[in-house]
Scaffold this active site. Structure first.
Site, PDB file in Angstrom:
ATOM      1  N   ARG A  78       0.851  -1.194   0.000  1.00 61.33           N
ATOM      2  CA  ARG A  78       0.000   0.000   0.000  1.00 61.33           C
ATOM      3  C   ARG A  78       0.883   1.239   0.000  1.00 61.33           C
ATOM      4  NH1 ARG A  78      -3.971  -0.541   4.625  1.00 61.33           N
ATOM      5  NH2 ARG A  78      -4.926  -2.056   3.226  1.00 61.33           N
ATOM      6  N   ARG A 147      -2.523   6.488   9.518  1.00 64.84           N
ATOM      7  CA  ARG A 147      -2.434   5.993   8.147  1.00 64.84           C
ATOM      8  C   ARG A 147      -2.685   7.124   7.146  1.00 64.84           C
ATOM      9  NH1 ARG A 147      -4.840  -0.204   8.291  1.00 64.84           N
ATOM     10  NH2 ARG A 147      -3.592  -0.906  10.072  1.00 64.84           N
ATOM     11  N   LYS A 211      -4.665   0.972  14.710  1.00 61.18           N
ATOM     12  CA  LYS A 211      -4.561   1.916  13.596  1.00 61.18           C
ATOM     13  C   LYS A 211      -5.316   3.210  13.895  1.00 61.18           C
ATOM     14  CE  LYS A 211      -8.371  -0.480  11.280  1.00 61.18           C
ATOM     15  NZ  LYS A 211      -8.734  -1.334  10.132  1.00 61.18           N
ATOM     16  N   LYS A 213      -6.964   6.807  11.787  1.00 66.60           N
ATOM     17  CA  LYS A 213      -7.321   7.347  10.477  1.00 66.60           C
ATOM     18  C   LYS A 213      -7.818   8.787  10.599  1.00 66.60           C
ATOM     19  CE  LYS A 213      -8.495   2.786   8.630  1.00 66.60           C
ATOM     20  NZ  LYS A 213      -9.533   1.945   7.994  1.00 66.60           N
ATOM     21  N   CYS A 431     -14.706  -3.820  -1.131  1.00 64.58           N
ATOM     22  CA  CYS A 431     -13.338  -4.138  -0.715  1.00 64.58           C
ATOM     23  C   CYS A 431     -12.809  -5.281  -1.577  1.00 64.58           C
ATOM     24  CB  CYS A 431     -13.302  -4.508   0.765  1.00 64.58           C
ATOM     25  SG  CYS A 431     -14.022  -6.123   1.137  1.00 64.58           S
ATOM     26  N   CYS A 437      -7.604 -11.602   0.450  1.00 60.59           N
ATOM     27  CA  CYS A 437      -7.696 -11.149   1.839  1.00 60.59           C
ATOM     28  C   CYS A 437      -7.951 -12.321   2.771  1.00 60.59           C
ATOM     29  CB  CYS A 437      -8.798 -10.106   1.997  1.00 60.59           C
ATOM     30  SG  CYS A 437      -8.949  -9.497   3.699  1.00 60.59           S
ATOM     31  N   CYS A 476     -16.136  -9.132   4.928  1.00 58.39           N
ATOM     32  CA  CYS A 476     -16.094  -9.435   6.358  1.00 58.39           C
ATOM     33  C   CYS A 476     -16.552  -8.195   7.105  1.00 58.39           C
ATOM     34  CB  CYS A 476     -14.680  -9.857   6.771  1.00 58.39           C
ATOM     35  SG  CYS A 476     -13.542  -8.481   7.032  1.00 58.39           S
ATOM     36  N   CYS A 480     -13.699  -2.242   5.762  1.00 58.46           N
ATOM     37  CA  CYS A 480     -12.791  -1.480   4.895  1.00 58.46           C
ATOM     38  C   CYS A 480     -13.539  -0.670   3.838  1.00 58.46           C
ATOM     39  CB  CYS A 480     -11.798  -2.419   4.225  1.00 58.46           C
ATOM     40  SG  CYS A 480     -10.664  -3.221   5.374  1.00 58.46           S
TER      41      CYS A 480
END
Length: 566
Positions: A78, A147, A211, A213, A431, A437, A476, A480
């Site tokens: 990424r 991120r 994480k 954001k 996603c 994944c 899932c 995302c």
């Protein structure tokens, strides 16, 4: 080892981060190991801070097991790209890298970044070096740090685009990890044997609990889904300039099936700061989370849970203690929509920008739709910018009138100029999910386009083909693709089965609600058909689909995230 920390009470990753020598771990040794296509477990966790996820081809899993082979390992890389902006030269360089080392495609993510898929271990270093040669990097694109910082993407929609982009870039740079490990491991700079020479003034020796954001939005457009972020800045405009930002904290989409203590949550506005205070506010919110976030259970470690555990007033008091001042009272603002406005738009500087729909964010040449080739040719003929959006689309930005005509011809010649796109499809997000994944229970990117086609047939029957409806699918519950903000949301439960969520709104300010569980495609269409028919017949003038299903009580409105149920 720090003897003051009871490691038995903490997540295993806390020890891994602490013992990593500031994100070095044994990555050098793992990369050099020729016996396997994978890297050591601890290094898979540390590699995320460097922008990598180890994956394997799940389509081949059974056959490789039958042949007693290890999984077909590869890596997702990424790219950190604050505000989503690249030059045509950088686009060409990323295109070339994807052809040489990845699976010949570029994925445009929901955080305005590039992802490369299918990079094998022996090519990781060459790929990352190629990205850095393009004056881009991958550090902090993943991991327990801040991120990629998002911002409003379209310079033709706001004269203030350049300012918010620069703010996003400055936040991103300020919150980068300070460790030199990235440059040593990937760019062959001299290794520092003694970790004491490294210091992380913001993150400390264990980085964040999870994480983090950040996004910036310019009303009336909520195209960065600012309320889904740990920290959001909402630009307040006066006399055609940004006078400051409303500050929103505590958003996040991730949940876990079977754990009711996990839930999506919308950020809440806690005040207003001046443009000069933005970097300070961003840093101090990160510090509050660093020092107060849950380090025992990673599933409840995001800022949203910290705020709900402390209470919003206690969180604000803690933040003000770190800042040394209080935020001002929040200013009025209004969002009218999220998603992207497709097509050409002329800016006040007479430059043109084209918002181009990219289904699933996948830039590829497929079945005569030669998007990747077209964009390569465009990049060779313009002096403007390529801007990735938070909705997996692409803006060919800041081109002259002559360049606009050239772009149009190139897209037409490559079969890319779209025909009529439904209002549903142009507001779709998916996603990656299967086949790469490891978290996915079901398809998303590979499946949503065909499901949309079937729902379009229902919309057509009711003269709703052009009606804009936000639809999102993830494989899932980790969120995302921000499915819990969609007017129609799907979350994979198992192969071919999805939970259906309804009632998010068109401007991204309301969570949706579980409508039905574990539906097959036939079930989905059977459930949506009568609701769409009802909407066509009984909606109020201008009423959006998500508002309609709440008004008609197909689902109840979720007022706070902790009320959300799978």
């Amino acid at each position: 080892m720090n003897d003051t920390i009871n490691w038995d009470e903490l997540s295993e990753l806390e020890r891994i981060k602490y013992e990593s020598n500031y994100l070095r771990g044994t990555l050098v040794e793992s990369l050099a190991d020729p016996i396997t296509g994978s890297i050591a477990y601890a290094d898979t966790q540390l590699s995320k801070f460097h922008g990598l996820y180890q994956q394997f081809d799940r389509d081949l899993e059974k056959e490789r097991k039958r042949q007693k082979l290890e999984p077909a390992y590869s890596f997702l890389i990424r790219v950190r790209l604050p505000g989503g902006v690249v030059t045509p030269k950088q686009w060409l360089q990323m295109d070339e890298i994807s052809e040489q080392y990845a699976n010949h495609t570029l994925k445009l993510t929901t955080r305005q970044a590039f992802q490369l898929h299918g990079v094998i271990k022996s090519n990781l270093k060459k790929t990352i070096q190629g990205i850095n040669t393009a004056l881009l990097d991958t550090i902090a694109a993943c991991g327990d740090v801040n991120r990629n910082v998002m911002s409003h993407p379209n310079p033709s929609e706001s004269e203030l685009h350049a300012e918010v982009y620069e703010t996003a870039r400055r936040i991103s740079e300020h919150l980068l990890p300070s460790t030199t490990a990235y440059h040593e491991i990937w760019l062959d700079q001299k290794l520092i044997a003694d970790s004491k020479k490294d210091v992380e003034p913001i993150y400390g020796d264990r980085y964040l609990p999870r994480k983090f954001k950040i996004a910036i939005a310019i009303p009336p457009y909520n195209d960065s889904d600012v309320f889904s972020q740990d920290l959001g800045f909402i630009a307040i405009v006066g006399n055609n300039r940004i006078i400051g930002y409303n500050v929103a904290v505590g958003g996040g989409m991730g949940t876990t099936f079977g754990m009711p203590e996990t839930y999506p949550r919308l950020a809440e506005v806690i005040g207003f700061c001046t443009p000069e205070q933005v970097i300070d506010v961003a840093e101090k919110v990160v510090l509050v989370q660093r020092d107060n976030g849950n380090r025992q259970n990673r599933k409840i470690s995001r800022l949203k849970y910290t705020i709900d555990r402390l209470g919003i007033e206690a969180f604000k008091a803690e933040l003000y203690n770190y800042l040394g001042y209080e935020l001002q009272e929040a200013k009025p603002y209004a969002f009218t929509r999220n998603g992207d406005r497709l097509g050409w738009k002329k800016g006040t500087d007479s430059k043109w920008s084209l918002s181009l729909f990219v289904e699933g964010g996948r830039v590829a040449d497929r079945n005569g739709f030669n998007l990747k080739s077209a964009l390569r040719e465009v990049a060779q003929h313009i002096n403007g910018q390529f801007i990735l959006t938070g909705n997996q689309n692409l803006i060919i930005a800041n081109v002259t009138a002559d360049e606009k005509n050239t772009v149009g011809e190139i897209l037409k010649n490559n079969g890319v100029l779209p025909g009529e796109i439904s209002g549903l499809r142009q507001n779709s997000i998916a996603c990656v999910a299967l086949n790469t994944c490891s978290l996915a229970f079901a398809e998303a990117e590979r499946y949503l386009p065909s499901l949309v086609s079937k729902i379009e047939s229902i919309l057509n029957q009711h003269d709703l083909f052009q009606e804009e409806i936000v639809i999102r699918m993830t494989g899932c519950p980790n969120g995302c693709g921000r499915p819990y903000l969609a007017e129609i949301g799907f979350v994979g439960k198992s192969e071919g089965h999805y939970n259906l969520y309804l009632g998010g709104n068109f401007n991204g300010t309301r969570l949706n609600t579980l409508y039905k569980e574990t539906l097959t495609e036939d079930d989905i269409l059977a459930e949506l058909d009568p609701i769409i028919a009802d909407y066509a017949t009984n909606r109020n003038t201008g009423e959006k689909f998500g508002d309609f299903v709440i008004r008609k009580q197909y689902v109840n409105e979720i007022v706070k995230g902790s009320d959300f149920r799978h």
